[in-house]
Scaffold this active site. Sequence first.
Site, PDB file in Angstrom:
ATOM      1  N   GLU A   1       0.222 -13.414  42.440  1.00 59.67           N
ATOM      2  CA  GLU A   1       0.328 -13.665  40.997  1.00 59.67           C
ATOM      3  C   GLU A   1       1.708 -13.270  40.484  1.00 59.67           C
ATOM      4  O   GLU A   1       2.218 -12.193  40.831  1.00 59.67           O
ATOM      5  CB  GLU A   1      -0.763 -12.858  40.286  1.00 59.67           C
ATOM      6  CG  GLU A   1      -1.509 -13.631  39.244  1.00 59.67           C
ATOM      7  CD  GLU A   1      -2.341 -14.782  39.815  1.00 59.67           C
ATOM      8  OE1 GLU A   1      -1.855 -15.930  39.754  1.00 59.67           O
ATOM      9  OE2 GLU A   1      -3.447 -14.529  40.301  1.00 59.67           O
TER      10      GLU A   1
ATOM     11  N   GLY B   1      -8.886 -22.965  28.615  1.00 60.98           N
ATOM     12  CA  GLY B   1      -8.500 -21.587  28.321  1.00 60.98           C
ATOM     13  C   GLY B   1      -9.112 -20.551  29.246  1.00 60.98           C
ATOM     14  O   GLY B   1      -9.065 -19.360  28.981  1.00 60.98           O
ATOM     15  N   ALA B   2      -9.681 -20.992  30.373  1.00 62.65           N
ATOM     16  CA  ALA B   2     -10.313 -20.038  31.283  1.00 62.65           C
ATOM     17  C   ALA B   2      -9.346 -19.544  32.348  1.00 62.65           C
ATOM     18  O   ALA B   2      -9.719 -18.796  33.244  1.00 62.65           O
ATOM     19  CB  ALA B   2     -11.532 -20.686  31.948  1.00 62.65           C
TER      20      ALA B   2
ATOM     21  N   SER C   1      -6.221 -23.467  34.913  1.00 61.06           N
ATOM     22  CA  SER C   1      -5.247 -24.552  34.878  1.00 61.06           C
ATOM     23  C   SER C   1      -5.821 -25.870  34.384  1.00 61.06           C
ATOM     24  O   SER C   1      -5.550 -26.940  34.945  1.00 61.06           O
ATOM     25  CB  SER C   1      -4.616 -24.756  36.264  1.00 61.06           C
ATOM     26  OG  SER C   1      -3.844 -23.664  36.578  1.00 61.06           O
ATOM     27  N   SER C   2      -6.591 -25.798  33.318  1.00 59.36           N
ATOM     28  CA  SER C   2      -7.109 -27.039  32.730  1.00 59.36           C
ATOM     29  C   SER C   2      -5.951 -27.937  32.284  1.00 59.36           C
ATOM     30  O   SER C   2      -6.028 -29.157  32.384  1.00 59.36           O
ATOM     31  CB  SER C   2      -8.022 -26.725  31.548  1.00 59.36           C
ATOM     32  OG  SER C   2      -7.353 -25.927  30.603  1.00 59.36           O
TER      33      SER C   2
ATOM     34  N   ASP D   1       0.441 -23.816  39.913  1.00 59.20           N
ATOM     35  CA  ASP D   1      -0.771 -24.505  39.471  1.00 59.20           C
ATOM     36  C   ASP D   1      -0.741 -25.984  39.835  1.00 59.20           C
ATOM     37  O   ASP D   1      -1.718 -26.537  40.345  1.00 59.20           O
ATOM     38  CB  ASP D   1      -0.949 -24.332  37.963  1.00 59.20           C
ATOM     39  CG  ASP D   1      -0.967 -22.860  37.571  1.00 59.20           C
ATOM     40  OD1 ASP D   1      -1.307 -22.031  38.429  1.00 59.20           O
ATOM     41  OD2 ASP D   1      -0.629 -22.540  36.422  1.00 59.20           O
TER      42      ASP D   1
END
Length: 385
Positions: free
Chosen positions: A35, A125-126, A129-130, A175
């Site tokens: 990360e 928003g989770a 990577s929508s 992403d």
Amino acid sequence: MSQGVERVTAAFRDAFGGEADGVWTAPGRVNLIGEHTDYNEGFVLPFAIDLAARVALRVRDDGAMRLVSTAEAESGTSQLSVQGLRPEHASGWSVYPAGVVWAFKERGIDVPGFDLVLDSDVPLGAGLSSSHAIECAVATALNDLTAARLDAQQLVLATQRAENAFVGAPTGIMDQSASLRGRSGHAVFLDCRDQSAELVPFDAASAGLVTLVIDTRVAHSHADGGYASRREACELGAEVLGVKALRDVSVEELDEARGLMDEMTFRRVRHVVTEDQRVLDTVAALRESGPGAIASFLDASHASMRDDFEISCDELDTAVEASRAAGAIGARMTGGGFGGSAVALVPLAEEDRVRSAVLAAFAERGFRSPRLFTVTPADGARRLA
Ligand code: GLA
């Protein structure tokens, strides 16, 4: 025809009449480990998940872009124009397709107008990577429908450019790389310096495990200051150490680095340097012994993000602690941080117990109830119809 294709083509007929030229899909992602290493030219290990965005698209000859989403919250049609497109013209989710069009045009690609319907099951928003799922689906569609012929690396860079310069989020390449290059049953081990990618088998089920996502429903945005300030601290650290990027610093060199910078910058640097090493260790453990062998790296990664990089939050820490206490073998927050989701590796037999424990811990602390679901590695972006 798959259910997903039927749903989005039916919505297209409703919105615009007639048939779309085709349907394209791109998945969201979970990052297993690595990360805030991508923009430090380091290593990441995400996988594409079995939740995806689908776009049905039909080219128009007047340069207009008409955009419709099946999401209840996004009713109505956004209308934009391919000519003279600027960030301030787009709002809501339309910023993602518009950003891709803008980035293609910047590369000199002649992009036509189009009608587009979006149908996505990547929760918004989770931290999964929508937005990249939308961008990668649109980029894949436009790549097929124009003479662009971008390869995977160029598509990654074009969608990153859309995010950085049009959406305004200074993010790296992880992403979109996962969304474009993912493969069922595998994680994508990516070297973010040269963009070389290797698929590493990740089959949790064969090890009697599930990958449980805990969406804290705490909103985050990487266009806000937290993400950018972490990036700046990393750049400062690299500058002080005289390296191109923190990728060039080894764990052994950390002791020496400590005296050269302020304490907070040092902790930011330590996170990135140790996280790169954890990705390498995780890949080696996965290859040698499978998913059961990576748990301790996930735990250490979370502690490093919580204490050194300071991008966790109470809800993410609660998700991690409660799932570990109830039987998860390892857990960590995933994605950019400040909200979004945690990911836990859970023995199949303990899944119910872990779910209940997480829900109970959130209720006890007065947090909004999290969403819990399992994911498996899926194929990356492609044409469906
Ligand atoms: C977000 C960004 C990625 C990456 C992660 C943190 O998801 O989009 O590029 O930096 O945060 O690892």
